[in-house]
Scaffold this motif. Sequence first.
Motif, PDB file in Angstrom:
ATOM      1  N   ASP A   4       2.880   1.762  -2.863  1.00 31.56           N
ATOM      2  CA  ASP A   4       1.687   1.925  -4.807  1.00 31.56           C
ATOM      3  C   ASP A   4       1.961   3.172  -4.241  1.00 31.56           C
ATOM      4  O   ASP A   4       1.890   4.260  -4.933  1.00 31.56           O
ATOM      5  N   GLN A   5       1.656   4.019  -3.044  1.00 29.66           N
ATOM      6  CA  GLN A   5       1.015   5.572  -2.736  1.00 29.66           C
ATOM      7  C   GLN A   5       2.217   6.705  -3.048  1.00 29.66           C
ATOM      8  O   GLN A   5       2.527   7.478  -3.917  1.00 29.66           O
TER       9      GLN A   5
ATOM     10  N   GLU B 293       2.293   6.578  -7.016  1.00 25.02           N
ATOM     11  CA  GLU B 293       1.501   7.396  -7.431  1.00 25.02           C
ATOM     12  C   GLU B 293       2.067   8.803  -7.414  1.00 25.02           C
ATOM     13  O   GLU B 293       1.978   9.374  -8.444  1.00 25.02           O
ATOM     14  N   ARG B 294       2.788   9.382  -6.290  1.00 25.80           N
ATOM     15  CA  ARG B 294       3.195  10.251  -5.967  1.00 25.80           C
ATOM     16  C   ARG B 294       4.688  10.816  -6.698  1.00 25.80           C
ATOM     17  O   ARG B 294       4.290  11.666  -7.518  1.00 25.80           O
TER      18      ARG B 294
ATOM     19  N   PRO C 256       3.900   5.995   3.602  1.00 27.66           N
ATOM     20  CA  PRO C 256       3.593   6.962   2.267  1.00 27.66           C
ATOM     21  C   PRO C 256       4.937   7.751   1.431  1.00 27.66           C
ATOM     22  O   PRO C 256       5.897   7.994   0.353  1.00 27.66           O
ATOM     23  N   THR C 257       5.769   8.643   2.198  1.00 33.05           N
ATOM     24  CA  THR C 257       6.156   9.721   2.134  1.00 33.05           C
ATOM     25  C   THR C 257       7.004   9.963   3.721  1.00 33.05           C
ATOM     26  O   THR C 257       6.899  10.453   4.468  1.00 33.05           O
TER      27      THR C 257
ATOM     28  N   THR D 114       1.349  -1.362   0.112  1.00 31.38           N
ATOM     29  CA  THR D 114      -0.089   0.189  -0.208  1.00 31.38           C
ATOM     30  C   THR D 114       0.921   0.950   0.054  1.00 31.38           C
ATOM     31  O   THR D 114       0.831   2.031  -0.863  1.00 31.38           O
ATOM     32  N   ALA D 115       2.439   0.942   1.049  1.00 30.75           N
ATOM     33  CA  ALA D 115       2.680   2.804   0.868  1.00 30.75           C
ATOM     34  C   ALA D 115       3.237   2.693  -0.181  1.00 30.75           C
ATOM     35  O   ALA D 115       3.651   4.018  -0.688  1.00 30.75           O
TER      36      ALA D 115
END
Length: 343
Positions: A14-15, A18-19, A47-48, A11-12
């Motif tokens: 993929d995020q 995308e970013r 994710p960041t 999940t992280a």
Amino acid sequence: MEIGIPPLSETAMDQARERQQNLTKPPGSLGRLETFSVEIAGITDEPTPELEEAVIATVAGDHGVVEEGVSAFPQDVTAQMVANFAHGGAGVNALANTVDARNLIVDAGVAAAEYPGMDSVVVDKVGNGTDNIATGAAMSRADAEAAIEVGRSVVAEHAPEADIIGLGDMGIGNTTPSAAVTAAITDHSPEAVTDHGSGIDEETFERKVAVVERALENDAPDPDDGIDVLRSVGGFEIGALAGIALEGASRRTPIVVDGFITGAGALVAAQIEPAVTDYLLPSHSSVESGHAIQHEALGLDPLFDLDLRLGEGTGAALGIAVYKGACATLREMATFEEAGVSN
């Protein structure tokens, strides 16, 4: 030995991907930095991710195999260099300061060393150096397990909040057991993984190769059992480095591999728990010939080749700078929408 290492967070990742695709730059224009940022997002489950607290763990130990004349320096240099680390006078200190990393100094098995007035040294000795692998096993299985636990406790007690950990080493003669560990686990010949270490001449090099061959013949370790390889031909600091990697991975902490000795520790860790390799990040390509073989076995592609062969965590320090930069671009760059830039 049961160590729970979680899978990477899809999940992280993929995020993060995308970013990356929406940042104010052509897709892929930051090259491997983009890949690293996504990988670290998966490691940290963020994710960041932000790699604010960086630690370089420099682990020291001595080796009975120096009796065979395989090193250019006497054994007492190990303890002297640990003191130098504590006083901030070594290469790793300078580079750690440059990348805003804390240097964590650990004595996992230096021969009869004490450090009066040097509170920064974590002393957790398994023993006063290993036995001579040319004549028998380096240590008992209990000591091998204890060395790994030293590394795990280093993370748990001294770096529990670290965002990224670089591996480093110190130990006169430690390229010899590292070559033996690498040969045993990767099934390469001793000659293919042995090199000139601290700058030995050709006569000493030939003796070193013969010592590695003899060590593997005398006490043939089980290559599928990382603890048995460590017991047979390893070192206390090699075991502790494996433990740091395993404990760090269990806490979702990226682990940056430095040179040949830390590569041996990473190989041991991977034989104990293969999932640790998802958490290993490369730094440099050492001049030690066996380092490339370690990278291949671990699935690592080095960041740079600067002809480094010092160890201590110097290459890992430089690698940390790259990984901090990779995460900073993901986190701090604006998206096209945020910046009002057409894409």
